[in-house]
Write a protein that holds these residues in place. Sequence first.
Motif: not given
Length: 342
Positions: A192, A198-201, A203, A207
């Motif tokens: 990261q 990358s992170k969404f919520k 998960n 990238t």
Amino acid sequence: MNSYLSERVIEDILAADKSILSEVLSVNVSDLSIIDRQKIVSSGKLDLLYLCKDEILLIELKIVPFYKDIITQINNYEKDLIDLQNKNKIARSKIKKIILVVGCRESDYKSCKENNIELLVYKPEGILSRYYENFKELSTFLKIQSGDFGVVRLGLIKNSLNYLAQGLSIKEICKLEMKSEKTIRNKISVAQHLNLVSKFKANFFLTDSGNSFVELGDQILDDRLNQHQIDLISNFINENPFYSPITYTIYSLIESVFVLSKTSYPVPKDSLKDYFVKSVAKTETWRMPRARETATYIFSNYACELEYLVKVDNQFFLSPKGIQAILLLQLNRSIKLIETRN
């Protein structure tokens, strides 16, 4: 007063940062605007001219305690300014005389009051410290805190990213690599910080750079970066040295080698260790010898993997890419400062 401090330094600060001057004068910063500094008049050079609301502030700055000749000096400046006002060369506003000194006696206040002069005492070290604090607030790279995630080589993130590209969960990756969840999460955290994940919520996903990293990799699952992956990461760091604590700390270690090389070259690991820890302000966090050893080991590994440094018998050499990185770091710092001052 220490002879290494000059009036010019304090004057530069008060001319450049009116928020500090407003605190010294106890006025609203929005009411201040500079007219001139080191203005040449008949009796000499006056230090600072500011406009505050409808008054002209004639400020005489000293880095010594008060002495009576300052009264004569500022009164002569006032006469010169009045003469310029009569010739319509400066605004016909009321002139307020202010003397700034580092110390005075009670009788000095009385002498100044008799001459319609406001006498103020200030601390040069307070001015210098506040200027740095203001500068630090504007300069994002000074706020970056170094840190490591226990991943001793960048190549160790390679397999985890390959699995992540296949859509596998953290738990599934843990089983395949036979590592703890903390270890896998640390690898992904490093990725990261290099703009690969990358992170969404809850998960994680790759990238665009992360996908390129996987695509450029060999199909063999090992823990070594190939040349394409090295170039991908190092090019990103060169363009974004202040992107994250990891990019910043890699560059800081390279810079530490560069600075120490002026004394001894190649740079011994033991010399690098202490200087590097101080340069990233981690003398307290990495206080124990083992912590300092580990941090230096990890980030020197990163720098060597990315071909910024070469390590031979616990001594470090700068590579051509490392020297280029130093030049780019100076350029990026300058750009950041210009951006934040506008």
